[in-house]
Each structure stands twice: as structure tokens, then as C-alpha cells.
Design a protein around this motif. Structure first.
Motif, PDB file in Angstrom:
ATOM      1  N   UNK A  59       0.823  -1.211   0.000  1.00 21.91           N
ATOM      2  CA  UNK A  59       0.000   0.000   0.000  1.00 21.91           C
ATOM      3  C   UNK A  59       0.858   1.262   0.000  1.00 21.91           C
ATOM      4  N   UNK A  60       0.275   2.304  -0.540  1.00 25.89           N
ATOM      5  CA  UNK A  60       1.020   3.563  -0.668  1.00 25.89           C
ATOM      6  C   UNK A  60       1.196   4.223   0.704  1.00 25.89           C
ATOM      7  N   UNK A  61       2.372   4.794   0.934  1.00 28.97           N
ATOM      8  CA  UNK A  61       2.574   5.511   2.206  1.00 28.97           C
ATOM      9  C   UNK A  61       1.944   6.917   2.178  1.00 28.97           C
ATOM     10  N   UNK A  62       1.218   7.227   1.107  1.00 29.11           N
ATOM     11  CA  UNK A  62       0.737   8.600   0.910  1.00 29.11           C
ATOM     12  C   UNK A  62      -0.031   9.135   2.131  1.00 29.11           C
ATOM     13  N   UNK A  63      -1.017   8.360   2.605  1.00 26.92           N
ATOM     14  CA  UNK A  63      -1.861   8.897   3.677  1.00 26.92           C
ATOM     15  C   UNK A  63      -1.086   9.050   4.983  1.00 26.92           C
ATOM     16  N   UNK A  64      -0.245   8.076   5.280  1.00 31.54           N
ATOM     17  CA  UNK A  64       0.549   8.182   6.512  1.00 31.54           C
ATOM     18  C   UNK A  64       1.439   9.420   6.450  1.00 31.54           C
ATOM     19  N   UNK A  65       2.031   9.662   5.284  1.00 28.05           N
ATOM     20  CA  UNK A  65       2.922  10.825   5.155  1.00 28.05           C
ATOM     21  C   UNK A  65       2.152  12.131   5.292  1.00 28.05           C
ATOM     22  N   UNK A  66       0.956  12.174   4.700  1.00 28.87           N
ATOM     23  CA  UNK A  66       0.169  13.407   4.798  1.00 28.87           C
ATOM     24  C   UNK A  66      -0.252  13.662   6.246  1.00 28.87           C
ATOM     25  N   UNK A  67      -0.552  12.588   6.981  1.00 25.85           N
ATOM     26  CA  UNK A  67      -0.896  12.766   8.393  1.00 25.85           C
ATOM     27  C   UNK A  67       0.310  13.301   9.155  1.00 25.85           C
ATOM     28  N   UNK A  68       1.483  12.813   8.798  1.00 26.19           N
ATOM     29  CA  UNK A  68       2.690  13.330   9.463  1.00 26.19           C
ATOM     30  C   UNK A  68       2.862  14.816   9.167  1.00 26.19           C
ATOM     31  N   UNK A  93      -1.223  32.602  14.432  1.00 24.98           N
ATOM     32  CA  UNK A  93      -1.942  33.112  13.250  1.00 24.98           C
ATOM     33  C   UNK A  93      -1.224  32.673  11.996  1.00 24.98           C
ATOM     34  N   UNK A  94      -1.801  31.700  11.332  1.00 23.83           N
ATOM     35  CA  UNK A  94      -1.142  31.205  10.114  1.00 23.83           C
ATOM     36  C   UNK A  94      -2.210  30.644   9.208  1.00 23.83           C
ATOM     37  N   UNK A  95      -1.782  30.295   8.000  1.00 24.30           N
ATOM     38  CA  UNK A  95      -2.757  29.737   7.070  1.00 24.30           C
ATOM     39  C   UNK A  95      -3.200  28.365   7.552  1.00 24.30           C
ATOM     40  N   UNK A  96      -4.414  27.987   7.216  1.00 22.54           N
ATOM     41  CA  UNK A  96      -4.871  26.663   7.658  1.00 22.54           C
ATOM     42  C   UNK A  96      -4.033  25.562   7.016  1.00 22.54           C
ATOM     43  N   UNK A  97      -3.987  24.391   7.639  1.00 20.48           N
ATOM     44  CA  UNK A  97      -3.132  23.311   7.121  1.00 20.48           C
ATOM     45  C   UNK A  97      -3.733  22.775   5.828  1.00 20.48           C
ATOM     46  N   UNK A  98      -2.882  22.588   4.809  1.00 18.89           N
ATOM     47  CA  UNK A  98      -3.472  22.184   3.528  1.00 18.89           C
ATOM     48  C   UNK A  98      -3.901  20.723   3.522  1.00 18.89           C
ATOM     49  N   UNK A  99      -3.480  19.964   4.566  1.00 18.03           N
ATOM     50  CA  UNK A  99      -3.822  18.525   4.553  1.00 18.03           C
ATOM     51  C   UNK A  99      -5.219  18.236   5.083  1.00 18.03           C
ATOM     52  N   UNK A 100      -5.959  19.250   5.495  1.00 21.74           N
ATOM     53  CA  UNK A 100      -7.228  18.989   6.179  1.00 21.74           C
ATOM     54  C   UNK A 100      -8.176  18.077   5.378  1.00 21.74           C
TER      55      UNK A 100
END
Length: 1342
Positions: free
Chosen positions: A407-416, A428-435
Motif C-alpha cells: 500500500x502507498x505511504x501517501x496517507x501516513x505521510x500526509x498525516x505526518x 496566526x497562520x494559514x490553515x493546514x493544507x492537509x485537512x
């Protein structure tokens, strides 16, 4: 916490001691610094939540219009050779033209069905204009208001024209026929979505917009001019809700590369993974993945909708990435509309992002309307390329050798990446793009736990984070997860739901609809759950049952009440608080729940919380009992008995130390008042009668009203600062009610009502804000009247009350409300005034029409009958019921006195003590009750002026909403004061260093010995006669109180910092002051001789002083002893001593007990009987030995050990003084002595363990004030005879001060108060001539 010794700007003298001192400062508890003291008790402003789809839509019908004319190329496009040929992955030349056309049509339908299987599909292959018209109109007819999709493939016809036409065929396929977009719009109607796959497709989009505009204008014309021909025709549909996707700009041709399909745009929109993989293989970089060919791609195993297979996983990653790109690039509302409203539209737009990326690489720019910002360069595409790369590199071995798919590590990496954002970012910063990816991950069981944990941490950042997560679309996911039985998800889901509901409580309905409440009921009932999670569960349930009947019913059936009652005694205070709030809300206006509570004796179980150590918990219990008695259902005898019991239990909180609790108490009692209105009206009338016929024994009754003279000339009176949060009620209401008995209430100690009191000045400024309601002109009972009633009810026998038994519950509760109306905390007294006036108003209105008629101004109105209990009271506005016949005539007939036309701001008023009767009830009352002025009378006859807003069943304090804010704010963040780098912490550190410096430098001076103390370092004229002075222990501020105001001076600069009104009633005076938290953020406590304590903050700096809290420290001060202050007989007023180490406040005075308050719990912890028959004049305590020393008016000095029971705690009584003790002091050392001084000037020293004094000195006679320096062994005596003598420990006079410096050596006035600085050898002296001076040791020592 080790202090950095380098920071001390001082020579290294005894550093060990010094660091120790600092440590002590850090360890000292702070009083009155909790959230309830620093914040307004109200909920947060509700953010408008835009995440809910107001109009979810479905695309229900799809028209597939293919103009291919296989085998015949249109005349205006010259094709290359070889050329792109595939349509829907079929080569049209590989079979007969007709069959090819049908196969392509069928294939296109299958491709669309992958995204929206439930829609109705209609193909129209090589159609004529009529066929298109018939198709479109029939689809629109069936779709009604839902969305219709129109897919146009124009590869076999000429390009669209600039006039806004696309092409179809005639019947025999001999001609191309134009079809106007305007007509297409008319047939398709709205809402619709159009997909154009042809060259120059951008032209269609432009024409479409022009036609849409033209329609809008036609509509406007028709609307203005009904005779216009358009007005008769059916209105053309508006094109606002139409979406278009076009394959290229107006001037571009479609790519003809033979490696690509001819309908590249359609392929991207309907088979994105297939085209994305082909395109990947066509890039140069694909050579890095050996062995992957176009043929191999066709063989990727798996199904698109099975996430465990390679193809399904790629599709899932693709969805996550395109969703994320869109969420990060698009404005929120556009994202909602295109990516969340309609499944098919969302899929097409996600795939459109891919089309933009792929087609731009062939110099084609797909166009959409509404237009999207460019996304083809977004960084997330690299993550996609990596995921494709990882997947394709496994393909050869999977297909040839059958190895397992990794399986791809994509989701685990995005969670990291999301985790990094959470741990590393700034506020005060931009919202996280991984939401949006976190959202996708919730679908997979593998990462679900981690994703929920991170999501919870994100929501904890505050309401903005919750709003963001909801706008991404998290709601349906977390709602669905409530059906999961996994125990490990429970804490996470409870936390997430608590966060969501704290921000948007409207989700209660969704939860009940999906049976989500059962999940939280089971968490609450699960005793293995940690208290924090049960607290959140009960908070969620409290939101579900809040003013929502369906929720109340569902939770009642789910056994919520029994569950809550079991947890009332949980050690976790927040849980106790929310359990009580939850109970209060489930039976609020919901009778079945109330009876369920009665059967479970819920009210009795809640009584234990009324004495809870945490004020918020007591508050919640009062709230719950208040809604328990405040139900509107019919009353039986049984329920009336219960109501009475609850009322009497609540009445015991009348002197609770926390104003938050007392405010809640007023509201709880107001429910009872509403419930038993007619009984309360009867009581009210009798009290009003009684008050008229009774004169209160006023302390100053002896003064003759004739010879009153103003004590002070007015120009010397400084303008007071208005104090926010304290509308000068006392002053303003007096100004309102000139007809009240001035004789009794105005006389202050100096003997004249015209004497300066801040009330006289601030009337005009505060009149507008009095009682915070616009109708205060209409108050029937003024503060004075109520105050007098309260005092009447406690002194007179009240035997004349007829009809109501003297001690009926209603009388008792009326008394409690009278008491609360005189509460020192303005918000409490405001609320109580509203309740009392509402009843007094209804009583005089309904039961007394004859009185009004007697006044002779009315002749023709029938008497109003007394209302039957509770009939109209629950009208929304709570307007008082009145028979309409009498009300209209009454309102019209009452004459209107001219006095009404006064200017809004009244001049400061000087009372006239002329021939005005103490209570001229008749005329002003009648007028006030009815009159709004003749011009308005007609419309509002039924609602007499101004009173309808006094009290309604919905009187509230905002406590519950304020408590709910806790869940909306960050729970996991370290509080600012514990953050070593925060400003709060730095300021505190600075203050503690300053304290150490002051202690050290003053110690050096006092150890050297002070040989004289007569250097006048400060003198100034105080606005009032100083009655109490108090030095701040560490900064250069001194507080000087006169009768009812406090002045702050900076004694080093010699300037006045502040002056404000303490807010005590006129017949009282300030008799003691203390600085609380002097080592840190100082508060000032003032005590007045009616037993009230008030605590102030923000004084002596540029802000407005604010009252932090106030309460009745001593409820039974003996009023008769208050009189003119003379040396021997004056009352002690209230005396206090403050222990910072324990947070205990000792209070006593003209009472027979010493009452100890715990400021942390804000409740009385102990009453120590003094055993004497005279007042306590001085208090001093030593926390290490738990000793309290009291000096009394009879000359005795008594020592108490507060660790022992009330009967044996008096451990020593010294009776050596023959007269009033001016000061009793216990030294704080381990074997410190007791020092006491009487008015005769004899100073005696006692060892607490021995019965006789060990030393005695004689000082001046006629002593009025004395203080003892805690460090320097000095004591100073002030005399009636206008001098100050300062003695050292041996009894030698070191200074004798009789004259002021300067002023030609003017003589000092009679000494009214004096005080030593706790550290420096400074002595502050106030005298009756208004002057305030400070003396110090020799200048060079300072």
C-alpha cells in the motif's frame, strides 16, 4: 522555579535569602484571578456557520449529445495524419459508422454511470435541432428543480460560431444546422451543468454569459413595465445556477496527437485514472520506472471503488489530492458550491483539475464557469506523481509473479505533515493544507485512530478550526463513526463532538435524528471512562437537550436523569458542574423529565451541590433547581410542596460569597415568582403598605433637618471618574425618585444630605446607564424604597401583615429578593430590582384599580380583576395581563404632568427638604404606571408603558453559555501564565524581582535602626476626609478611602492617580481596606460598616476601575451601633485581616463572631464566636500558627486557634485594658508576641502562652489611631489633640509631629487614620482637615 540571580540589580548581599524570597512569591496563591472574575459571564458570539449546505442538489438527468458523423470530417478543421481518433476509448473506424456511434454512446453512458449511477441517461446521437429540443425539455420537465447535465461532443461538426451557435444536423445529414445557445438555455432551464468537448469551446461559454445577461435585463424590463410584450410571455429561467466546463479557450483547437484520445477532455472528466496513468507513461520521467508500458497499464488489477486494490487506492489518493488542491485554492463559498453540493458536479470538477493539468501540457486551456484559479502547478500534484510512480513500479512483479501489493505511504505521510503543522506552527497562520486528506483518511480503518487524534488536536485550536473542519465536510464522517462500537475511538469522538457542539449547537438535531445521543449516554454511564471524557459526554448531552424538545424526550428515554444523578458526587468539579447543567436543561419546560426527577428525588440530591467548594458547581446546581421549579405545567399540592422546599433550600445561598451564584439565585427565584405570581403580588402589596407606615430607625435620626449646612464648598469637589461595570445605582435612583423619604436616607455622618457624595456628581453621567435598561424611569420601587423595605422587614414585627401568614414561603422569598436587591454587586441587585419591580407593578396594576380611581382623575373605568395565577404570564414578552376594556380607558385618561419634558441629562441635584411628603404615592405612581403619553396611547393600550420587559420566564445569566466556552477554547494548550516565554510570565517575573529589591533594601534600613521619623515626603489635600489609608506593599501607590470613595496617590511623584466611587449606600462608610495579591496583580478590597465587601481591579492605572466581585461579608451587622464617630463610643464598623498564604479573609466588627471566608471557594468556612458582648475593633492573624487575635470594644483582647471547634477555640483572653482596644497585632515570627493598645494609650505586650502581659508602655491619651510597623518595631499614635507620636520598641518617642512642613507651619488636624508601609519606614497620616501626609526616616536613607 530557580530565579536567575544575575537579573537582580543589587549587590550580592545574602543571595540565598533573596532567592528564597522570590520562591515564596511564586508559591503564593492568587485570589480572585479565576476566569469568572476576569471575564464577562456570557457565551461567545455565535459565528455564523456557513458549512451546512442550504441547498444540497442531485444531478438527476443527463443528456449525452454526440455529433460525430463518423467517417465525415467537418470542413473547418484540417486534421493531421496520423491524428487522434479514439472516442470513449473506441476507434470509430474499427467498425461500421452506425455501430461505432452507438457503441461510443453506450460507452460514454457507462463512463458517467461510474460517477452517478442513479441518474436518468438519454443519448442523442447525431441529432437534429428538434430532437435536441425534445430531449432537453423532457429532461427538465422530469427533473423539476434538480440539476440536469448536458454533454456535447462536437467532433463531427463545424466549430461554434461567434454569434453563439453550435451545430447539429438536418434529417438527411446533408447540412449542418446551427442551434442557438439562447434556445438551449431556454430548454435546459436552471440549475444545469454543460460540458462542451469541441474546438473553440470557450466561445460557447462567452455567448452563454451574454445571453444570460440579456435575459436578466429582459426580466427587469418586464417587471417595470407590465404592458411590455415580454411581460405576457412565460418568464425565461434565470441562468445564475448554471455551471459550464469547456475543453479549450475560444481561440484554441483540441490536441490531435495520435497517442491521445480525440475526446481528451471527456476522458479526463470521466476516466481520470486511466488517462492520468497513460499521460504519466508518456512523460520523459516515466523511463525511470522500468518495464511499464501502455499495455501494462490496461492490466492494473482492482476496481475503482475498492480501496484495498491498486486501482482503488490510486482512485482514493486522486480524490484526496484533487479535493485538497481545490480546498486550498478556491474561495470557501465556491468550494462549497462546486465540491460539496452535488456528487456528480464535485467529481467532474475534481477531474477538471486533472484536465487542466494534462491539457495545458498540449497548449490547451480548459475553461470553467464559474472560473477557477489555476491549479496545474500546485505542489500536491508532485505527491500524486510519487503515488503513481510507487504504484506503477510494483506492476511488473504483481502481474508477472503475483507478488502482494504494497500500500502507498501517501496517507501516513500526509498525516505526518499535518502533525508537523500542529506541533510547529504559530498562532496566526494559514490553515493546514492537509485537512481534506484527514477527512479521506477517516474512511480507512488503518489510519482512523491517528487521524481522529490529529483532528481533535486541530479542533482544539479554537472555534475558527472547528468552522474550517466543518466547511471541509467533516460532519457526515464523524456522525457516521458514532455507529462504530470500537472502544478506542470513544475518547476521541467524544472530544471531537464536544468541540463541534461548543461552536455550533445546531447539530443537536442531526445527532438525535441519527441516534447519536445513545453513543454519549453509553459513554456517560461507563464508569471506566476517565472523568474528562464523561464531562465532555455530559456537555454534549446538555447541548442535545438544550431548548430542544425532541432531544429532551430522546435523552429522558435513554435514562439520562438517573445517569446524571449518579455522578453528582464525582470528585471532578467540571463533571459535577455539567451534570447539574444537563439536569437543569432536560427538565426545563419539559414536565415528564421533572416528574422523573421528582421520583428519583433529584432535587434533594442536588442540594449537596449547593455547598460545593467550587462556585461554578454551586451555580450550576442553583440553575438546575431553578428550572426544576420553573416549569409551566399545572401545579398539584405535591409539586407545590416540592417547590417550597427547593425555594427554602435556595434561600440559604443569600449570602454566598460568589456574585455568579447569587445572580443565578435571583434567576432561579424569579422562576418561582413567575410560577406563583398571585401569591407574590399579595405579599408585595403588604410590604408596600408596611413601608409607607413605618419609619426606619436611621442612625442619624437625631440630627435636626432644620440646621443642615453643606460641609464643603462645591468648587473643591473633584469630578469623579465614572466606573464601568458599576452604574451608580444608588446615586441615580435617588435622583429619579425625589419623592422618596429623603429625611431617612440622606443623612450621612457629617450630618447633611447636601454634603458631597459622588452620587450628587455622577447623577447626570450615570443616569443613562442605571440598571442597564431603557425603562428605568418607570421603576415603581426605587433602590431607596426597597432598601427601606428590607430594613423594615428585619426590624419591625410586621404583625400587621394580614392574609399571608407571617412566615409563609412567599414572604421569606420576598425578603430574600429584597436582600438581593441591596446586594453590593450591581449585576445581582439589578436583576433582583427587575424581579421585585415586575411584581410590584403587576400587584399595583391588577389588585389596586380602586386606589387609582380614588385619586379622582378617573371616573369611568371598571376595576381590573386580579389575574388568575399564571394565565398570561408565559406570553413571549412576559407582558403583564390586563383586561383590555379598563386598560385603554385608563391609559387615555391619566393626565400627563409637564414634568415629563425635562432634558435627558439632569443637573446634579441638591435635595430639597421642603414640605414634600415622604411618599407621595398617589399621583406619580399612577402616572408612571400607565402613561406613555397621549399620542401613543391608542396603539398600545394593552401593554402599559415600559414594564413589559422587566421579567419574563426567560430571565438568564449566561452562565451555561459561558461555561460552554471552555469547550470551544483550547484545552490542550499550556496556559499563558505557565508558558515561560509569555509576556504574562515575564511581567510576573519582573514584579517578583521588584518585590525582592524592595524587601531587601527596606530591610537594610530597618535593621540599621530608625532614629527619627518626621521627614514629610508627601502632602496633599484628599477629596474627602481620609478614613482608612493603606500603602501598597511594593509600588509607590497609596490608597486613601473617605466615606464612600477611594483616592489613589503616587507618594513618590506626589500626584493623584485615580478617584472613584465605591458604591456603598449613603448611610454606610468604608471602614477597612486591604491589598490582595499585593505581590503580583494587585486588587483592592474595601469593607463597609454594613458588612459588604467589594473588590476592585484596574485602579491607579489608565483604565477604568472595575469591580471584580462583591459580597455581604457579615450579614447581621448591628445597625443600631452606627452613629457619629467620637473617640470612645463610635462603632468599629467592619474590620478585616487578609492572609495571602492561605487565601483566607477574616472579618468581624459590630457582630459577635469572627467570620472566615475562603476566597478560593468564595464561601464562608468558619464562624468563631467571640464570646463577648461588644464589637470587634481590630483583627490580626498569623497563618503559621493558625492564630487570630481580636481586640474588642470592651477592652479585652482575645486569642483564637482556628483549628479547634467553636466552643474550645478561644485559647486566651486578656482583660488588662480598661477601654476600647484601638489595635491588636500579632507578630508573624514563630514566637511572635501579641501587642495591643487601647484608647487610653496603654500599649501591652503578651506572650500568647502566658496569661499576663510581659510588658507595658504608656503613650498619648485620646488615641484615635495607631499602627505598628511589622519590620521596624515602631509604633505610631495619632491623637484627637492634633499630633502624632512615633515610638520605638522601648517606648521612647523618636518623633513628635504637630505641624505640616511649609504652609507657614500649619497645625495638623485631628488624626483620623494612620498606617505604616509594610516594608519601608514610611508613615501615612490622614486628618480631619482633609490632608493626607506621609513621613519617613531621614531622606538619605530612602
Amino acid at each position: 522555579m530557580k530565579m536567575d540571580s544575575d537579573l537582580l540589580h543589587s549587590p550580592a548581599v545574602g543571595l540565598a535569602e533573596e532567592e528564597e524570597a522570590d520562591m515564596n512569591d511564586w508559591k503564593l496563591p492568587l485570589a480572585f484571578m479565576k476566569k469568572r472574575h476576569s471575564e464577562k459571564i456570557e457565551g461567545s458570539k455565535a459565528l455564523a456557520q456557513s458549512w451546512r449546505m442550504k441547498d444540497r442538489m442531485k444531478t438527476v438527468s443527463v443528456a449525452l449529445v454526440l455529433c460525430l458523423n463518423v467517417g465525415v470530417d467537418p470542413p473547418d478543421v484540417v486534421k493531421t495524419s496520423p491524428c487522434a481518433r479514439l472516442e470513449c476509448w473506441i476507434d470509430p473506424l474499427s467498425m461500421s459508422p452506425q455501430k461505432a456511434l452507438e457503441t461510443i454512446g453506450a460507452n460514454l453512458q457507462k463512463q458517467y454511470e461510474n460517477w452517478q449511477p442513479r441518474a436518468r441517461y438519454k443519448q442523442s446521437l447525431d441529432p437534429t435541432v428538434d430532437e435536441v429540443k425534445k430531449l432537453c425539455t423532457s429532461l427538465r420537465r422530469n427533473a423539476k428543480e434538480e440539476r440536469v447535465l448536458f454533454h456535447y461532443n462536437g467532433h463531427g461538426v463545424p466549430r461554434p460560431t461567434v454569434n453563439g451557435e453550435i451545430w447539429v444536423f438536418n434529417k438527411n445529414y446533408t447540412q449542418y444546422i446551427p442551434l442557438s445557445i439562447y434556445d438551449l438555455q431556454t430548454w435546459m432551464g436552471s440549475p444545469s451543468i454543460f460540458v462542451y468537448d469541441c474546438s473553440n469551446a470557450g466561445i460557447i461559454v462567452k455567448s452563454f454569459k451574454q445571453f444570460a445577461l440579456q435575459r436578466e435585463q429582459e426580466l427587469e424590463v418586464a417587471a417595470i413595465n407590465p404592458s411590455h410584450p415580454l411581460a405576457q410571455m412565460p418568464l425565461p429561467p434565470s441562468m445564475k445556477n448554471c455551471i459550464q466546463l469547456a475543453a479549450c479557450e475560444a481561440s484554441e483547437l483540441l490536441p490531435m496527437n495520435p497517442d491521445l484520445p480525440a475526446d481528451l477532455f471527456t476522458s479526463c472528466l470521466t476516466t481520470p485514472i486511466k488517462i492520468a496513468l497513460r499521460w504519466f507513461c508518456m512523460q520523459k520521467s516515466a523511463k525511470l520506472v522500468p518495464g511499464v508500458t501502455l499495455d501494462l497499464i490496461e492490466k492494473i488489477p482492482g476496481r475503482l471503488n475498492d480501496r484495498r486494490t491498486p486501482l482503488g487506492e490510486l482512485n482514493w489518493i486522486f480524490t484526496a489530492i484533487t479535493d485538497t488542491i481545490a480546498w486550498n485554492v478556491l474561495p470557501r463559498d465556491l468550494f462549497q458550491k462546486l465540491f460539496r453540493q452535488d456528487l456528480l458536479v464535485a467529481s467532474l470538477f475534481r477531474n477538471f483539475l486533472l484536465a487542466e493539468r494534462i491539457m495545458r501540457s498540449y497548449n490547451c486551456t480548459p475553461v470553467s464557469s464559474p472560473r477557477l484559479p489555476p491549479t496545474y502547478m500546485h505542489a500536491m500534484w508532485q505527491a500524486w506523481d510519487l503515488a503513481v510512480d510507487i504504484c506503477l513500479s510494483q506492476l511488473p512483479t504483481i502481474i508477472e509473479e503475483g507478488t502482494a501489493f504494497r500500500h502507498s505511504p501517501f496517507f501516513a505521510e500526509q498525516l505526518t505533515a499535518f502533525q508537523v503543522w500542529l506541533t510547529m506552527g504559530v498562532e496566526n497562520r494559514n490553515p493546514p493544507e492537509q485537512l481534506p486528506i484527514v477527512l479521506q483518511v477517516l474512511l480507512s480503518q488503518v489510519h482512523r485512530l491517528r487521524a481522529l487524534d490529529l483532528l481533535g488536536r486541530f479542533l482544539d485550536l479554537g472555534p475558527w478550526a472547528v468552522s474550517l473542519a466543518l466547511s471541509v465536510g467533516i460532519f457526515p464522517y464523524v456522525l457516521k463513526l458514532l455507529q462504530s462500537s470500537a472502544r478506542e475511538l470513544r475518547p476521541l469522538l467524544v472530544f471531537i463532538w464536544a468541540k463541534i457542539l461548543a461552536v455550533d449547537s445546531s447539530c443537536q438535531a442531526d445527532l438525535v435524528k441519527d441516534n447519536g445521543h445513545k453513543y454519549f449516554l453509553s459513554v456517560l454511564a461507563d464508569s471506566y471512562m476517565p472523568a474528562e471524557h464523561r464531562t465532555m459526554a455530559v456537555f454534549i448531552l446538555a447541548v442535545i437537550v438544550n431548548s430542544y424538545n425532541t432531544g429532551q424526550e430522546a435523552c429522558l428515554q435513554g435514562n439520562l436523569i438517573a445517569n446524571c444523578l449518579e455522578q453528582l458526587s464525582d470528585p471532578h468539579p467540571l463533571l459535577r458542574q455539567w451534570v447539574a447543567i444537563c439536569l437543569g436543561r432536560i427538565w426545563q419546560n419539559f414536565d415528564p423529565a421533572r416528574w422523573c426527577g421528582v421520583r428519583d428525588s433529584a432535587h434533594e440530591k442536588l442540594y449537596t451541590l449547593l455547598s460545593d467548594p467550587i462556585p461554578e458547581v454551586r451555580c450550576a446546581a442553583v440553575f438546575a433547581l431553578g428550572t426544576f421549579v420553573g416549569n409551566s405545567a399545572e401545579r398539584t399540592d405535591h409539586s407545590t410542596t416540592i417547590d417550597h422546599n427547593v425555594a427554602m433550600m435556595l434561600a440559604q445561598l443569600i449570602n454566598d460569597g460568589s456574585p455568579v451564584v447569587r445572580k443565578e439565585l435571583v434567576v432561579a427565584l424569579s422562576h418561582l415568582v413567575v410560577q406563583y405570581e398571585s401569591n407574590f403580588c399579595t405579599v408585595a402589596l403588604q410590604f408596600i403598605e408596611e413601608e409607607k407606615n413605618y419609619t426606619v430607625p436611621s442612625p442619624a435620626n437625631t440630627a435636626e433637618p432644620g440646621n443642615l449646612t453643606p460641609v464643603r464648598d462645591s468648587p473643591a469637589i473633584p469630578r469623579l471618574r465614572s466606573v464601568n461595570s458599576y452604574t451608580n445605582i444608588r446615586a441615580a435612583t435617588t435622583a429619579r425618585n425625589l419623592n422618596k423619604s429623603l429625611q431617612n436616607l440622606n443623612l450621612n455622618e457629617e450630618g447633611g444630605p447636601a454634603a458631597f457624595s459622588p452620587g450628587n456628581l455622577s447623577t447626570s453621567s450615570s443616569a443613562s446607564s442605571t440598571l442597564g435598561s431603557p425603562d428605568n424611569d418607570e421603576y415603581i420601587l426605587s433602590f431607596e424604597t426597597i432598601d427601606k423595605m428590607r430594613r423594615v422587614s428585619s426590624y419591625s414585627s410586621l404583625n400587621s401583615l394580614i392574609g399571608v401568614s407571617f412566615n409563609s414561603v412567599y414572604t421569606q422569598i420576598w425578603r430574600v429578593l429584597l436582600h438581593l436587591a441591596a446586594d453590593p454587586f450591581p449585576e445581582v441587585s439589578d436583576l433582583a430590582m427587575k424581579v421585585l419591580n415586575s411584581i410590584a407593578y403587576k400587584a399595583t396594576m391588577n389588585a389596586r384599580p380602586q386606589r387609582i380611581l380614588d385619586s379622582g382623575s378617573l371616573t369611568q373605568s371598571a376595576p381590573a380583576s386580579p389575574t388568575s395565577k399564571g394565565t398570561h404570564i408565559h406570553q413571549a414578552s412576559g407582558s403583564p395581563p390586563m383586561p383590555s376594556t379598563s386598560s385603554s380607558s385608563l391609559t387615555n385618561e391619566v393626565p400627563k404632568p409637564p414634568a415629563r419634558e425635562q432634558p435627558a441629562t439632569r443637573p446634579p441635584y441638591t435635595p430639597t427638604l421642603g414640605g414634600q411628603a415622604p411618599h407621595s404615592h398617589q399621583f406619580p405612581r399612577t402616572r408612571k404606571m400607565f402613561d406613555k403619553g397621549p399620542e401613543q396611547a391608542a396603539e398600545d393600550g394593552d401593554e402599559p408603558g415600559g414594564h413589559r420587559n422587566y421579567i419574563s420566564a426567560a430571565l438568564q445569566t449566561g452562565l451555561c453559555d459561558w461555561s460552554a466556552k471552555y469547550f470551544a477554547q483550547p484545552v490542550m494548550k499550556i496556559p499563558e501564565e505557565h508558558d515561560l516565554e509569555s509576556q504574562v510570565r515575564m511581567e510576573r517575573q519582573w514584579r517578583f524581582l521588584r518585590n525582592t529589591r524592595v524587601r531587601k533594601q527596606s530591610r537594610i534600613i530597618t535593621q540599621r535602626g530608625v532614629s527619627r521619623l518626621d521627614d514629610q515626603i508627601f502632602i496633599n489635600r484628599n477629596p474627602g476626609v481620609p478614613s482608612v489609608v493603606k500603602f501598597h506593599p511594593f509600588n509607590t501607590c497609596i490608597a486613601v478611602a473617605d466615606k464612600d470613595s477611594i483616592c489613589f496617590w503616587d507618594w513618590e511623584k506626589g500626584e493623584r492617580l485615580d478617584y472613584f466611587y465605591n458604591g456603598n449606600p449613603r448611610y454606610t462608610r468604608i471602614t477597612a481596606m486591604e491589598y490582595l495579591n499585593g505581590h503580583d496583580c494587585s486588587l483592592l478590597l474595601t469593607a463597609t460598616d454594613d458588612g459588604a465587601l467589594r473588590i476592585w481591579k484596574n485602579f491607579a492605572d489608565q483604565k477604568n476601575p472595575e469591580m471584580v466581585t462583591a459580597w455581604q461579608g457579615l450579614s447581621d451587622m448591628l445597625p443600631t451601633t452606627r452613629g457619629q464617630p467620637s473617640a470612645s463610643t463610635h462603632s468599629a464598623g467592619m474590620v478585616v485581616d487578609w492572609e495571602q498564604e492561605t487565601g483566607l479573609l477574616m472579618t468581624s466588627g459590630d457582630v459577635r463572631v469572627i467570620r472566615i471566608w475562603d476566597t478560593d471557594r468564595e464561601m464562608k468556612v468558619q464562624d468563631i464566636p467571640t464570646g463577648a458582648d461588644s464589637c470587634v475593633t481590630s483583627l490580626s492573624c498569623d497563618s503559621k500558627r493558625s492564630l487570630i487575635v481580636a481586640g474588642l470594644g470592651d477592652g479585652s483582647v482575645r486569642v483564637f486557634d482556628r483549628r479547634m471547634g467553636p466552643n474550645e477555640c478561644r485559647v486566651m483572653t486578656y482583660r488588662e485594658h480598661g477601654a476600647w482596644v484601638v489595635k491588636a497585632h500579632i507578630q508573624k515570627e514563630t514566637d511572635g508576641q501579641v501587642i495591643s493598645v487601647s484608647v487610653n494609650g496603654d500599649v501591652r505586650f503578651f506572650e500568647p502562652r502566658t496569661p499576663d502581659s510581659i510588658n507595658m508602655l504608656q503613650t498619648v491619651k485620646g488615641l484615635t489611631a495607631l499602627d505598628i510597623h511589622p519590620q521596624a518595631n515602631l509604633f505610631a499614635c495619632g491623637s484627637m489633640n492634633q499630633f502624632i507620636a512615633v515610638y520605638n520598641a522601648n517606648g521612647d518617642v523618636i518623633s513628635n509631629i504637630k505641624y505640616y512642613d511649609g504652609f507657614m507651619g500649619q497645625r495638623i488636624g485631628a488624626i483620623s487614620c494612620l498606617a505604616f508601609h509594610p516594608n519601608w519606614p514610611h508613615l501615612a497620616v490622614g486628618s480631619n482637615d482633609y490632608y493626607m501626609s506621609i513621613y519617613s526616616a531621614e531622606k538619605r536613607l530612602r
